[in-house]
Design a protein around this motif. Structure first.
Motif, short mmCIF file in Angstrom:
data_model
loop_
_atom_site.label_atom_id
_atom_site.label_comp_id
_atom_site.label_asym_id
_atom_site.label_seq_id
_atom_site.Cartn_x
_atom_site.Cartn_y
_atom_site.Cartn_z
N THR A 1 11.08 -11.07 56.65
CA THR A 1 10.06 -10.10 56.30
C THR A 1 10.28 -8.85 57.12
OG1 THR A 1 8.51 -10.92 57.96
CG2 THR A 1 8.38 -11.90 55.76
N ALA A 2 9.96 -7.70 56.55
CA ALA A 2 10.06 -6.43 57.25
C ALA A 2 8.99 -5.52 56.68
CB ALA A 2 11.44 -5.80 57.07
N GLY A 3 7.99 -5.19 57.50
CA GLY A 3 6.89 -4.40 56.99
C GLY A 3 6.23 -5.11 55.82
N PRO A 4 6.01 -4.42 54.70
CA PRO A 4 5.37 -5.05 53.55
C PRO A 4 6.35 -5.77 52.63
CG PRO A 4 5.71 -2.72 53.11
CD PRO A 4 6.22 -2.97 54.52
N LEU A 5 7.56 -6.03 53.10
CA LEU A 5 8.62 -6.52 52.24
C LEU A 5 9.06 -7.94 52.60
CD1 LEU A 5 10.91 -3.34 52.29
CD2 LEU A 5 9.06 -3.86 50.67
N ASP A 6 9.44 -8.69 51.58
CA ASP A 6 10.24 -9.90 51.74
C ASP A 6 11.69 -9.53 51.45
OD1 ASP A 6 8.11 -11.57 52.35
OD2 ASP A 6 7.70 -12.00 50.25
N ALA A 7 12.62 -10.09 52.18
CA ALA A 7 14.02 -9.73 52.03
C ALA A 7 14.90 -10.97 51.86
CB ALA A 7 14.50 -8.93 53.25
N ALA A 8 15.97 -10.81 51.10
CA ALA A 8 16.98 -11.87 50.93
C ALA A 8 18.33 -11.20 50.75
CB ALA A 8 16.65 -12.74 49.72
N VAL A 9 19.39 -11.83 51.26
CA VAL A 9 20.72 -11.26 51.17
C VAL A 9 21.70 -12.30 50.63
CG1 VAL A 9 20.38 -9.59 53.02
CG2 VAL A 9 21.24 -11.86 53.57
N SER A 10 22.77 -11.80 50.02
CA SER A 10 23.84 -12.66 49.50
C SER A 10 25.15 -11.93 49.65
CB SER A 10 23.59 -13.00 48.03
OG SER A 10 24.73 -13.64 47.46
N TYR A 11 26.19 -12.67 50.09
CA TYR A 11 27.53 -12.08 50.24
C TYR A 11 28.54 -13.06 49.68
CZ TYR A 11 31.31 -9.27 52.23
OH TYR A 11 32.41 -8.47 52.39
N THR A 12 29.33 -12.62 48.71
CA THR A 12 30.38 -13.44 48.12
C THR A 12 31.71 -12.72 48.30
OG1 THR A 12 28.85 -14.28 46.45
CG2 THR A 12 31.20 -14.62 46.06
N SER A 13 32.64 -13.34 49.03
CA SER A 13 33.93 -12.73 49.27
C SER A 13 34.85 -12.95 48.08
CB SER A 13 34.57 -13.31 50.53
OG SER A 13 35.88 -12.81 50.70
N ALA A 14 35.70 -11.96 47.81
CA ALA A 14 36.68 -12.10 46.74
C ALA A 14 37.78 -13.08 47.10
CB ALA A 14 37.30 -10.74 46.41
N LEU B 1 19.62 -3.87 45.81
CA LEU B 1 20.74 -3.01 46.16
C LEU B 1 21.99 -3.88 46.18
CD1 LEU B 1 18.15 -2.08 48.25
CD2 LEU B 1 19.66 -0.11 48.31
N HIS B 2 23.08 -3.37 45.66
CA HIS B 2 24.27 -4.20 45.49
C HIS B 2 25.52 -3.35 45.56
CE1 HIS B 2 24.72 -2.56 41.39
NE2 HIS B 2 23.40 -2.60 41.37
N THR B 3 26.66 -4.00 45.71
CA THR B 3 27.95 -3.31 45.66
C THR B 3 28.56 -3.48 44.27
OG1 THR B 3 29.08 -5.26 46.54
CG2 THR B 3 28.33 -3.62 48.12
N ASP B 4 29.64 -2.74 44.01
CA ASP B 4 30.20 -2.76 42.66
C ASP B 4 30.91 -4.07 42.32
OD1 ASP B 4 32.48 -2.53 44.20
OD2 ASP B 4 33.03 -0.54 43.49
N LEU C 1 17.98 -14.84 44.44
CA LEU C 1 19.25 -14.15 44.66
C LEU C 1 20.42 -15.12 44.51
CD1 LEU C 1 19.96 -11.26 45.27
CD2 LEU C 1 20.05 -11.82 47.69
N GLU C 2 20.23 -16.37 44.89
CA GLU C 2 21.28 -17.37 44.72
C GLU C 2 21.52 -17.65 43.24
OE1 GLU C 2 24.29 -19.97 45.66
OE2 GLU C 2 23.28 -18.44 46.87
N PHE C 3 20.44 -17.70 42.43
CA PHE C 3 20.60 -17.86 40.99
C PHE C 3 21.42 -16.71 40.41
CE2 PHE C 3 16.31 -20.28 40.71
CZ PHE C 3 16.95 -21.44 41.13
N LEU C 4 21.14 -15.49 40.87
CA LEU C 4 21.86 -14.33 40.38
C LEU C 4 23.33 -14.38 40.80
CD1 LEU C 4 21.57 -11.67 38.83
CD2 LEU C 4 21.02 -10.54 41.00
N ARG C 5 23.58 -14.76 42.04
CA ARG C 5 24.97 -14.87 42.52
C ARG C 5 25.76 -15.89 41.70
NH1 ARG C 5 28.64 -17.55 45.19
NH2 ARG C 5 27.35 -19.44 45.08
N GLU C 6 25.15 -17.05 41.45
CA GLU C 6 25.83 -18.08 40.65
C GLU C 6 26.10 -17.59 39.24
OE1 GLU C 6 23.21 -21.37 40.91
OE2 GLU C 6 23.80 -21.93 42.96
N ASP C 7 25.20 -16.78 38.70
CA ASP C 7 25.40 -16.25 37.35
C ASP C 7 26.56 -15.26 37.32
OD1 ASP C 7 24.29 -16.24 34.57
OD2 ASP C 7 24.04 -14.11 35.00
#
Length: 366
Positions: free
Chosen positions: A132-145, A290-293, A324-330
């Motif tokens: 959590t940060a301020g009024p936000l919930d946060a989650a991150v995902s990193y998948t290496s090529a 927010l994401h990378t290409d 976010l994990e569902f999105l990464r798997e997709d």
């Protein structure tokens, strides 16, 4: 993520040396001494050296040598040089197999050491974001090529500063250790400047100055900076980075574009206007991705890009990290194989006024 051989596959390979020697023995006994299958007993220690340790290779080599003696006596081959030649072949292949097994074990030990160093580097470079940060919930995902890599040139960070929650997601041009070093420099500067600078423009200039001292004219970093306060809006500063995705509470989605496109970080010396900050409504019930290409440019077997706008339903999962994990798997399923570029994603959910303030909680909080 690390690719490991499944246990069932390893067990099957471990039986290959025994199976090879058994087949050779059966064929040799069936065909008789005139065919000359006896030297093929050396296939046992040869395969053992590829999949087992040196001790197991030595044991299988000894078994192969005893089998060679037994078959040679059965076929009456020791009255001629042929039987001794077969024994020499088995002994030689066993020696080579033992040497190969020892070298492989040493390489595996070195690789394990490199992986442990990479894991430490990952924890330092890409720390777990605050839950959590301020009024936000946060989650991150990193998948290496790269299947064996855990870190690369993509970067992200969330900082709860006196000026609001400040965020960066970026992508370093290039690969390898140089990209990792540049990412570390950007993150180090951002973590310090996010507290000091009064606005995003000053924060961006601080990043530019830091990179200008280190990068040559051909290196750059695409990045997007965001600042979320208590006024139900997010302010963005886009340095040539893919537009973020904003998902409203009613399910509608948009990709906010800057009023004018700017060069990536590190290319200020080439001239051109810098990026202009632009606000976007962002309040309770909204989500910001927010994401990378590496996400939007993931291609399927027919060359089609990943349709991120059509996958916003995956973010309906109440738990942000699971969504976010569902999105990464997709994304991985869409690519039908390893990604061609690193893919980093940072999901922010606006909870509402009841969690406002700038104190961060959870692991990785600053």
């Amino acid at each position: 993520m690390t690719v490991k051989m499944p246990t069932s596959a390893f067990a099957a390979l471990s039986w290959v040396p025994v199976a090879a020697m058994a087949v050779v023995a059966v064929v040799d006994v069936t065909a008789g001494p005139g065919v000359g299958f006896l030297p093929l007993v050396s296939l046992g220690p040869a395969f053992a050296g590829l999949v087992g340790g040196w001790r197991r290779t030595a044991v299988i080599g000894l078994v192969a040598l005893l089998l060679c003696v037994g078959l040679g006596l059965y076929n009456g081959l020791f009255d001629r040089p042929r039987g001794y030649t077969a024994m020499a072949s088995v002994a030689g292949v066993t020696g080579v197999g033992i040497a190969a097994a020892v070298m492989r074990s040493r390489r595996e030990a070195e690789l394990a050491g490199v992986r442990s160093v990479a894991e430490v580097a990952q924890r330092v470079l890409l720390r777990p974001g605050p839950l959590t940060a301020g009024p936000l919930d946060a989650a991150v995902s990193y998948t290496s090529a790269l299947a064996e890599a855990r870190i690369g040139g993509d970067l992200y960070e969330v900082v709860a500063s006196p000026h609001g929650v400040r965020v960066i997601v970026g992508d370093v041009q290039g690969k390898g250790l140089d990209a990792v070093e540049t990412a570390a420099r950007v993150l180090g500067t951002f973590r310090e400047a996010a507290y000091d600078e009064q606005d995003l423009v000053g924060l961006g200039r601080r990043l530019e100055r830091s990179l200008a001292r280190e990068l040559d004219d051909e290196k750059f970093v695409t990045a997007i900076l965001a600042e979320i306060g208590d006024d139900h809006r997010a302010v963005f500063l886009n340095y040539g980075h893919p537009a973020p995705l904003v998902v409203r509470g009613d399910g509608t989605a948009e990709f906010p574009e800057p009023p004018a496109h700017a060069l990536p970080l590190g290319l200020a010396a080439h001239g051109g206007p810098g990026p202009e900050p632009f606000p976007v409504r962002f309040g309770p019930g909204d989500q910001l991705l927010l994401h990378t290409d590496g996400v939007t440019e993931a291609r399927d077997a027919r060359g089609g890009f990943y349709p991120l706008a059509e996958r916003t339903g995956l973010l309906a999962e109440p738990d942000a990290q699971r969504a976010l994990e569902f999105l990464r798997e997709d994304v991985v399923r869409h690519a039908a194989g390893p990604l061609h570029d690193d893919a980093a994603m940072l999901l922010l959910r606006y909870r509402g006024h009841e969690a406002s303030g700038c104190a961060a909680e959870g692991p990785g909080a600053d």
